[in-house]
Design an enzyme around this catalytic site. Structure first.
Site, PDB file in Angstrom:
ATOM      1  N   ASP A  76       0.829  -1.196   0.000  1.00  0.00           N
ATOM      2  CA  ASP A  76       0.000   0.000   0.000  1.00  0.00           C
ATOM      3  C   ASP A  76       0.866   1.249   0.000  1.00  0.00           C
ATOM      4  O   ASP A  76       2.059   1.202   0.307  1.00  0.00           O
ATOM      5  CB  ASP A  76      -0.939   0.005   1.208  1.00  0.00           C
ATOM      6  CG  ASP A  76      -0.189  -0.050   2.536  1.00  0.00           C
ATOM      7  OD1 ASP A  76       0.775  -0.833   2.634  1.00  0.00           O
ATOM      8  OD2 ASP A  76      -0.550   0.683   3.477  1.00  0.00           O
ATOM      9  N   GLU A 138      -0.024  -1.296   5.773  1.00  0.00           N
ATOM     10  CA  GLU A 138       1.021  -0.859   6.692  1.00  0.00           C
ATOM     11  C   GLU A 138       0.902   0.631   6.973  1.00  0.00           C
ATOM     12  O   GLU A 138       1.228   1.088   8.070  1.00  0.00           O
ATOM     13  CB  GLU A 138       2.398  -1.194   6.103  1.00  0.00           C
ATOM     14  CG  GLU A 138       3.568  -1.003   7.052  1.00  0.00           C
ATOM     15  CD  GLU A 138       4.168   0.394   7.051  1.00  0.00           C
ATOM     16  OE1 GLU A 138       5.006   0.688   7.917  1.00  0.00           O
ATOM     17  OE2 GLU A 138       3.797   1.204   6.162  1.00  0.00           O
TER      18      GLU A 138
END
Length: 375
Positions: A76, A138
């Protein structure tokens, strides 16, 4: 070398994660790209769906047996303000010996380098497995790392997380407590304060307590291992009220605390509660605190992987103040180091980039590391 075509596809596949639902996206398309490339190299691929069907982790394994090496990263990215970029953040641009694009540095750019290094071992018989780990969220909730912790996998002896460190081995980082303070009062006409309960005024008192606590933490806790050697607290965002002539009925504060290794975050959370919650009775308001915590990380003085990385990079290990997924992998029993080709100064910024001269040295380093840990 297929690094650039792979990176081009990864950057062109948006995978923003955010605590703001309006900005939050899935990473499944990125996971499927990586899964296909790794399957072509002979990896056995395990896609781990998360609660949100748009999101998943990837565990890809080459070889078998105990021990081995995990090469890990998150798929991400943070949100971006496209208006502040000088070019399309989702279109790879090579210019001035740099590769621009959202995620080039933090940290989609690490995956093509892993795959290029792994390609050189696809026909070898590994004595210990090589595992490529790709995670979700994350940058927001750590839901990918938490799912791995709950599942108890992957298992290996060593793990390298390719966060942007300028190729310096990181053996320690601070933890982060992310807090959301919500105060519900009662709105009313501002001409008569008795008609309402002003949530913003209670927030003012709460912020004063938090800033006092910040000073106390700074005095009490210190570590010479960090450039900023004390805990920090940042009051990051505040929202409240909707008009000057209306008593503020609702106010929210988002803040974070960066804690040193060894600090008791449960006790610290209780300190925050003890200082703020008494304002409920005093002001006749409702107060709630939402929070999550990423633990601090310390690889430990006897880390074999730290020594290997120091010898391969000619850098002495250091500490950083940003948080990573390292503590979750360490809790799975792995010897963990954080080390990657980007620089944190380029992360989370408009015109994020990865310097081209970092690419081949990183591939060479990963080839040597895989050889040391898996052959």
């Amino acid at each position: 070398m297929l690094i650039m075509p792979m990176l081009q596809q990864l950057i062109a596949t948006p995978s923003i994660s955010s605590v703001n639902p309006a900005l939050d996206q899935g990473n499944r398309a990125v996971i499927e790209l990586l899964a296909g490339w790794l399957e072509d190299l002979g990896f056995t691929v395990d896609i781990m769906p998360l609660k949100d069907p748009r999101k998943a982790n990837l565990i890809a394994t080459l070889g078998s047996g105990p021990g081995g090496l995990v090469l890990a990263g998150h798929t991400d990215t943070v949100p971006c303000d496209e208006a502040r970029w000088t070019h399309n953040p989702f279109k790879l641009l090579e210019k001035d010996q740099r590769i621009y694009g959202l995620g080039t540095c933090d940290m989609k750019g690490f995956f093509p380098l892993i795959i290029e290094a792994a390609r050189q071992f696809s026909r070898h018989t590994l004595q210990q497995p090589l595992i490529v780990l790709a995670t979700a969220d994350e940058e927001s909730s750590m839901s990918g790392a938490l799912a791995l912790a709950a599942a108890g996998k992957p298992r290996a002896r060593y793990a390298l997380i390719g966060e942007p460190t300028g190729m310096k081995p990181i053996n320690m980082h601070k933890g982060i407590m992310v807090e959301k303070l919500i105060i519900e009062g009662r709105s009313g006409h501002s001409s008569d304060p008795t008609l309402g309960r002003n949530a913003m005024e209670t927030m003012h008192s709460a912020m004063g307590e938090l800033l006092s606590l910040r000073n106390e933490l700074r005095e009490k806790h210190h570590s010479p291992m960090f450039n900023v050697g004390h805990p920090t607290m940042n009051l990051g965002c505040i929202h409240g009220g909707n008009n000057p002539n209306r008593i503020c009925g609702h106010c929210e504060l988002g803040f974070e605390i960066r804690v040193l290794p060894g600090m008791d975050t449960v006790a610290l959370q209780q300190q925050i509660n003890d200082r703020i919650l008494p304002f409920r009775e005093r002001d006749g308001v409702t107060i709630s605190l939402e929070h999550y915590c990423v633990p601090a990380f310390d690889s430990g003085a006897g880390s074999t992987l730290v020594k290997i990385c120091e010898s391969l990079t000619n850098y002495t290990s250091e500490s950083v103040s940003f948080a990573t997924e390292a503590p979750y992998l360490k809790d799975l029993g792995m010897d963990v180091v954080v080390l990657g080709p980007g620089n944190v100064e380029q992360a989370h910024q408009p015109d994020e980039y990865l310097a081209i001269d970092r690419i081949q040295p990183t591939v060479d380093f990963l080839v040597q590391l895989i050889g040391r840990c898996c052959l």
